[in-house]
Write a protein that holds these residues in place. Structure first.
Motif, PDB file in Angstrom:
ATOM      1  N   ASP A 196     -12.325  -3.813  -9.576  1.00 35.11           N
ATOM      2  CA  ASP A 196     -13.676  -3.315  -9.844  1.00 35.11           C
ATOM      3  C   ASP A 196     -13.631  -2.075 -10.734  1.00 35.11           C
ATOM      4  OD1 ASP A 196     -14.613  -5.355  -8.267  1.00 35.11           O
ATOM      5  OD2 ASP A 196     -15.068  -4.069  -6.523  1.00 35.11           O
ATOM      6  N   SER A 211      -5.145  -7.284   4.870  1.00 34.98           N
ATOM      7  CA  SER A 211      -6.575  -7.107   4.619  1.00 34.98           C
ATOM      8  C   SER A 211      -6.839  -5.848   3.794  1.00 34.98           C
ATOM      9  CB  SER A 211      -7.330  -7.047   5.948  1.00 34.98           C
ATOM     10  OG  SER A 211      -8.676  -6.740   5.742  1.00 34.98           O
ATOM     11  N   LEU A 212      -6.196  -4.759   4.174  1.00 32.40           N
ATOM     12  CA  LEU A 212      -6.354  -3.513   3.437  1.00 32.40           C
ATOM     13  C   LEU A 212      -5.833  -3.643   2.008  1.00 32.40           C
ATOM     14  CD1 LEU A 212      -7.221  -0.558   3.560  1.00 32.40           C
ATOM     15  CD2 LEU A 212      -4.933  -0.001   4.403  1.00 32.40           C
ATOM     16  N   GLU A 260      -5.695  -6.372   0.222  1.00 34.04           N
ATOM     17  CA  GLU A 260      -6.651  -7.182  -0.533  1.00 34.04           C
ATOM     18  C   GLU A 260      -7.856  -6.344  -0.961  1.00 34.04           C
ATOM     19  OE1 GLU A 260      -7.311 -10.360   2.237  1.00 34.04           O
ATOM     20  OE2 GLU A 260      -5.598 -11.529   1.499  1.00 34.04           O
ATOM     21  N   LYS A 261      -8.356  -5.499  -0.056  1.00 32.10           N
ATOM     22  CA  LYS A 261      -9.487  -4.627  -0.398  1.00 32.10           C
ATOM     23  C   LYS A 261      -9.089  -3.642  -1.495  1.00 32.10           C
ATOM     24  CE  LYS A 261     -11.655  -4.869   4.132  1.00 32.10           C
ATOM     25  NZ  LYS A 261     -11.933  -4.138   5.379  1.00 32.10           N
ATOM     26  N   TYR A 262      -7.900  -3.119  -1.433  1.00 32.27           N
ATOM     27  CA  TYR A 262      -7.405  -2.182  -2.436  1.00 32.27           C
ATOM     28  C   TYR A 262      -7.318  -2.860  -3.797  1.00 32.27           C
ATOM     29  CZ  TYR A 262      -4.160   0.888  -4.914  1.00 32.27           C
ATOM     30  OH  TYR A 262      -3.556   1.689  -5.852  1.00 32.27           O
ATOM     31  N   ASN A 263      -6.750  -4.053  -3.815  1.00 34.65           N
ATOM     32  CA  ASN A 263      -6.642  -4.794  -5.079  1.00 34.65           C
ATOM     33  C   ASN A 263      -8.018  -5.105  -5.656  1.00 34.65           C
ATOM     34  OD1 ASN A 263      -3.843  -4.788  -5.270  1.00 34.65           O
ATOM     35  ND2 ASN A 263      -3.641  -6.656  -4.060  1.00 34.65           N
ATOM     36  N   LYS A 264      -8.975  -5.439  -4.806  1.00 35.31           N
ATOM     37  CA  LYS A 264     -10.332  -5.700  -5.276  1.00 35.31           C
ATOM     38  C   LYS A 264     -10.936  -4.431  -5.870  1.00 35.31           C
ATOM     39  CE  LYS A 264     -14.884  -7.405  -3.805  1.00 35.31           C
ATOM     40  NZ  LYS A 264     -15.552  -6.590  -4.771  1.00 35.31           N
ATOM     41  N   ALA A 265     -10.737  -3.296  -5.181  1.00 34.98           N
ATOM     42  CA  ALA A 265     -11.257  -2.018  -5.676  1.00 34.98           C
ATOM     43  C   ALA A 265     -10.637  -1.666  -7.030  1.00 34.98           C
ATOM     44  CB  ALA A 265     -10.993  -0.909  -4.665  1.00 34.98           C
ATOM     45  N   LYS A 312      -3.810  -6.486   9.418  1.00 32.86           N
ATOM     46  CA  LYS A 312      -4.603  -5.339   8.958  1.00 32.86           C
ATOM     47  C   LYS A 312      -4.091  -4.841   7.609  1.00 32.86           C
ATOM     48  CE  LYS A 312      -6.055  -3.651  13.460  1.00 32.86           C
ATOM     49  NZ  LYS A 312      -6.062  -2.541  14.402  1.00 32.86           N
TER      50      LYS A 312
END
Length: 111
Positions: free
Chosen positions: A102, A91-92, A94-99, A88
């Motif tokens: 962006d 995954s979080l 990775e989402k943070y790095n993507k954000a 988890k």
């Protein structure tokens, strides 16, 4: 404990305390009954035999009906829980790095 193959580190982890606390407990002359019970439950030992004035067999009946997967059954479970939390977290992250990526791209467009 050690001669029976129990690690004090594992016991401390299962009891959610530090090893120093266990050493302090074992150095006291009068250990509280709730501490004895907690230790007995973790190492799956019925202390009603050693302390009949404190416990009955009924107090430790959960030891006989619980699923036993190792000397410290919840240690196995906690490894699985740790793995799930790690997944988890990754995954979080990775989402943070993507954000962040962006947001950086949006800032470049605005400038």
């Amino acid at each position: 404990m050690r001669k029976d193959g129990y690690s004090l580190s594992d016991l401390a982890k299962e009891l959610n305390i530090n090893r120093r606390t266990i050493y302090n407990w074992f150095q006291t002359s009068n250990l509280r009954s709730d501490v004895i019970y907690r230790i007995g439950y973790v190492i799956r030992h019925d202390f009603s035999k050693e302390f009949p004035e404190l416990f009955t067999k009924e107090d430790f009946k959960g030891l006989y009906t619980a699923k036993i997967s190792s000397k410290f059954p919840s240690a196995v479970d906690s490894d699985e829980v740790n793995r799930q939390w790690m997944e988890k977290y990754v995954s979080l992250l990775e989402k943070y790095n993507k954000a962040l990526g962006d947001m950086s791209a949006d800032e470049q467009v605005l400038n």
